[in-house]
Design a protein around this motif. Sequence first.
Motif, mmCIF file in Angstrom:
data_model
loop_
_atom_site.group_PDB
_atom_site.id
_atom_site.type_symbol
_atom_site.label_atom_id
_atom_site.label_comp_id
_atom_site.label_asym_id
_atom_site.label_seq_id
_atom_site.Cartn_x
_atom_site.Cartn_y
_atom_site.Cartn_z
ATOM 1 N N THR A 184 0.842 -1.208 0.000
ATOM 2 C CA THR A 184 0.000 0.000 0.000
ATOM 3 C C THR A 184 0.876 1.258 0.000
ATOM 4 O OG1 THR A 184 -0.085 0.134 2.416
ATOM 5 C CG2 THR A 184 -1.801 -1.185 1.348
ATOM 6 N N MET A 185 0.237 2.407 -0.301
ATOM 7 C CA MET A 185 0.899 3.719 -0.255
ATOM 8 C C MET A 185 2.136 3.767 -1.156
ATOM 9 S SD MET A 185 0.527 4.479 3.789
ATOM 10 C CE MET A 185 -0.936 3.924 4.657
ATOM 11 N N PHE A 186 2.018 3.128 -2.299
ATOM 12 C CA PHE A 186 3.138 3.071 -3.245
ATOM 13 C C PHE A 186 3.235 4.367 -4.042
ATOM 14 C CE2 PHE A 186 4.630 2.060 -7.593
ATOM 15 C CZ PHE A 186 5.901 1.602 -7.296
ATOM 16 N N ASP A 187 4.447 4.911 -4.116
ATOM 17 C CA ASP A 187 4.695 6.110 -4.918
ATOM 18 C C ASP A 187 5.822 5.776 -5.890
ATOM 19 O OD1 ASP A 187 5.382 8.545 -6.010
ATOM 20 O OD2 ASP A 187 5.111 9.669 -4.150
ATOM 21 N N SER A 188 5.472 5.636 -7.164
ATOM 22 C CA SER A 188 6.438 5.174 -8.167
ATOM 23 C C SER A 188 7.616 6.129 -8.340
ATOM 24 C CB SER A 188 5.737 4.953 -9.514
ATOM 25 O OG SER A 188 5.135 6.166 -9.920
ATOM 26 N N ARG A 189 7.443 7.391 -7.898
ATOM 27 C CA ARG A 189 8.522 8.369 -8.055
ATOM 28 C C ARG A 189 9.627 8.167 -7.022
ATOM 29 N NH1 ARG A 189 4.694 13.370 -7.268
ATOM 30 N NH2 ARG A 189 4.189 11.947 -5.573
ATOM 31 N N LEU A 190 9.275 7.456 -5.927
ATOM 32 C CA LEU A 190 10.250 7.286 -4.849
ATOM 33 C C LEU A 190 11.043 6.000 -5.013
ATOM 34 C CD1 LEU A 190 8.103 8.336 -1.759
ATOM 35 C CD2 LEU A 190 9.672 9.749 -3.060
ATOM 36 N N ARG A 191 12.363 6.142 -4.928
ATOM 37 C CA ARG A 191 13.232 4.974 -5.034
ATOM 38 C C ARG A 191 12.929 3.985 -3.903
ATOM 39 N NH1 ARG A 191 19.192 6.015 -4.585
ATOM 40 N NH2 ARG A 191 19.887 3.963 -3.948
ATOM 41 N N LEU A 192 12.665 4.547 -2.711
ATOM 42 C CA LEU A 192 12.389 3.703 -1.539
ATOM 43 C C LEU A 192 11.170 2.814 -1.772
ATOM 44 C CD1 LEU A 192 13.057 2.908 1.404
ATOM 45 C CD2 LEU A 192 11.550 4.746 2.136
ATOM 46 N N SER A 193 10.090 3.384 -2.328
ATOM 47 C CA SER A 193 8.880 2.604 -2.624
ATOM 48 C C SER A 193 9.207 1.412 -3.515
ATOM 49 C CB SER A 193 7.841 3.480 -3.332
ATOM 50 O OG SER A 193 7.005 4.120 -2.398
ATOM 51 N N ASN A 194 9.967 1.669 -4.551
ATOM 52 C CA ASN A 194 10.340 0.601 -5.489
ATOM 53 C C ASN A 194 11.223 -0.457 -4.829
ATOM 54 O OD1 ASN A 194 9.177 1.418 -8.188
ATOM 55 N ND2 ASN A 194 10.222 3.296 -7.625
ATOM 56 N N GLN A 195 12.117 -0.004 -3.918
ATOM 57 C CA GLN A 195 12.982 -0.945 -3.197
ATOM 58 C C GLN A 195 12.167 -1.858 -2.276
ATOM 59 O OE1 GLN A 195 15.706 1.825 -1.352
ATOM 60 N NE2 GLN A 195 17.297 1.469 -2.877
ATOM 61 N N VAL A 196 11.161 -1.263 -1.593
ATOM 62 C CA VAL A 196 10.312 -2.046 -0.685
ATOM 63 C C VAL A 196 9.551 -3.126 -1.478
ATOM 64 C CG1 VAL A 196 8.305 -1.989 0.861
ATOM 65 C CG2 VAL A 196 10.080 -0.261 1.097
ATOM 66 N N VAL A 197 8.986 -2.730 -2.622
ATOM 67 C CA VAL A 197 8.264 -3.687 -3.473
ATOM 68 C C VAL A 197 9.186 -4.850 -3.863
ATOM 69 C CG1 VAL A 197 7.163 -4.033 -5.744
ATOM 70 C CG2 VAL A 197 6.602 -2.019 -4.367
ATOM 71 N N GLU A 198 10.389 -4.483 -4.289
ATOM 72 C CA GLU A 198 11.383 -5.476 -4.701
ATOM 73 C C GLU A 198 11.727 -6.437 -3.559
ATOM 74 O OE1 GLU A 198 15.726 -4.900 -6.398
ATOM 75 O OE2 GLU A 198 14.334 -3.440 -7.277
ATOM 76 N N GLU A 199 11.958 -5.844 -2.373
ATOM 77 C CA GLU A 199 12.356 -6.631 -1.199
ATOM 78 C C GLU A 199 11.235 -7.578 -0.756
ATOM 79 O OE1 GLU A 199 14.145 -5.806 3.242
ATOM 80 O OE2 GLU A 199 14.088 -4.141 1.818
#
Length: 254
Positions: A184-199
């Motif tokens: 939830t609360m995913f923001d595609s502009r943020l590197r951190l969001s993408n890292q969390v999804v990946e992890e």
Amino acid sequence: MAKIIAIANQKGGVGKTTTAVNLAASMAILEKKILLVDADPQANATSGLGIDVKSRKLGTYQLLEHTAKANQTIISTSTKNLDLIPSHIDLVATEIELVDKKNREYMLKIALESVVNQYDYIVIDCAPSLGLITLNALAAADSLIIPIQCEYFALEGLGKLLNTIKSVQKIHNKSLDIEGLLLTMFDSRLRLSNQVVEEVRKHFGKMVFKTIIQRNIRLSEAPSFGESIIDYDATCKGAKNYLSLANEIINKKK
């Protein structure tokens, strides 16, 4: 017979209530008969559907105490096919009042047995804790959705929750499944969001829903109008995300 889905995470602010309300409304729009059970003393799911919390005399508190039958506590909402068992601040007292009761972990399961055949799905919004009320929800549920926000510390506490689920499966509810982890609360502009999804995807693989709930201003506005995102703005990104999640769950049902 309804499939009972609990939405739980002991961390606050991860999108539990947003998910409970909007998933329930999305399934209702997809012509499933839905009962939403507000099992959080904060009663945000109740107020988020435009119900005046203070005006309700019967709800989850009476249901857990077995002082009212399920059908006495159910109210209809403005969304077609969506009913609600409302919550109230009184629910806080249940943690203490049920301690000495026999079968205290199964009070919700027993109470819902009388209405389980009237619905396709029963969705339970849990409090941000692993107390007795949440334990009742896990003992009653067929499966569990765990929302995880795409932010720093996302996985903190998840191990503890998974251990709790294991002990619930062992002692109280052998058939409890994990329906999925919901990002939830995913923001595609943020590197951190993408890292969390990946992890999360790397660690948990198929346990993670394909659908990701993106950060969306309309989603955060809807509760202040007492509406689900489907009623508030069915064309926005948030509504599309929750409809996608609803379809993913419905199509997965055997």
